[in-house]
Scaffold this active site. Sequence first.
Site, PDB file in Angstrom:
ATOM      1  N   ASP A  81       0.423  -1.288  -0.075  1.00 24.14           N
ATOM      2  CA  ASP A  81      -0.432   0.318   0.700  1.00 24.14           C
ATOM      3  C   ASP A  81       0.526   1.265  -0.411  1.00 24.14           C
ATOM      4  O   ASP A  81       2.483   1.030   0.376  1.00 24.14           O
ATOM      5  CB  ASP A  81      -1.132  -0.500   1.099  1.00 24.14           C
ATOM      6  CG  ASP A  81      -1.589   1.177   1.280  1.00 24.14           C
ATOM      7  OD1 ASP A  81      -2.489   1.523   0.095  1.00 24.14           O
ATOM      8  OD2 ASP A  81      -2.304   1.512   2.403  1.00 24.14           O
ATOM      9  N   ASP A  83      -0.142   5.242   1.437  1.00 27.28           N
ATOM     10  CA  ASP A  83      -0.966   5.778   2.544  1.00 27.28           C
ATOM     11  C   ASP A  83      -0.642   5.278   3.676  1.00 27.28           C
ATOM     12  O   ASP A  83      -0.863   4.672   3.534  1.00 27.28           O
ATOM     13  CB  ASP A  83      -2.548   5.683   1.813  1.00 27.28           C
ATOM     14  CG  ASP A  83      -2.339   7.276   0.692  1.00 27.28           C
ATOM     15  OD1 ASP A  83      -2.265   8.817   0.398  1.00 27.28           O
ATOM     16  OD2 ASP A  83      -2.688   6.835  -0.440  1.00 27.28           O
TER      17      ASP A  83
END
Length: 282
Positions: A81, A83
């Site tokens: 991922d 963020d």
Amino acid sequence: MPVLSLIANPADSDLDVSLAAAVVQQTGGELNWLHHQVACDIIEPKAPNALSIAHEIIGSRRVDANVVPTEGRRKLILVADMDSTMIEQECIDELAAALGLKEQVAEITDRAMRGELDFGQALDTRVALLKGLERATIEEIRREAITLTPGGRALVHTMKAYGAFTSLVSGGFTFFADYFAKRIGFDEAIANVLQFEGDKLTGTVQKPIVDKNTKRERLEALAAERGLSLGQTIAVGDGANDLDMIGIAGFGVALHAILLKIVLSWQKHRRDSRSSVPEFAS
């Protein structure tokens, strides 16, 4: 052959020689330092409840303990991922800050990451609030407001040095993902596309969106393309939309996320990705 690993963030590490020695004394096994104050392995601990013993000795110190197998430890695919994982911020919250809406948007973000809201609906709601934001402002935010998670580049480059393929798959935006994937060293980036009219956001995002299914399916596809088992993969994330990919990966890493701790047997609570490197790249 099991290995009990002790891992800490080098920026605020409580992992020292005395702590490692105390754990070895109670668990048995052979101590092997991978990096002083960052990571050590206790090879073949004798105590059947070695992990519980380690947690009890560690107490409130800023150290993680995990039991991992040595076989298949080096992974050949990384899906991460972006963020609050490979970067320290939530990009959409920083965009909202430019419009004085950070608190409102951040609340929706937090609820979506905890799985309390449908991710797609939450994304549409937040992006709609960004309507009219200028491209130049977004570029300024990308340049000045976003910082890399310490150790992220070391993690990616270490894995690549051992032949791994690295993919950044984000429910965020290509405007950031493409840029930071290059800076960090990922082989590819997949993310949502913000739509513009001229140089201003329309308040919409291109469909279909990148969601939990996209992340899981990309992990599966990368393994199939390379003739690898899912056991040879690692997935790293921090929110509810990362659960599916983390659940099927050979090694799932949960970064500072309460929800993910509930369902994973291996957890990372520190934000420094360097402490992950010994686990699957050494």
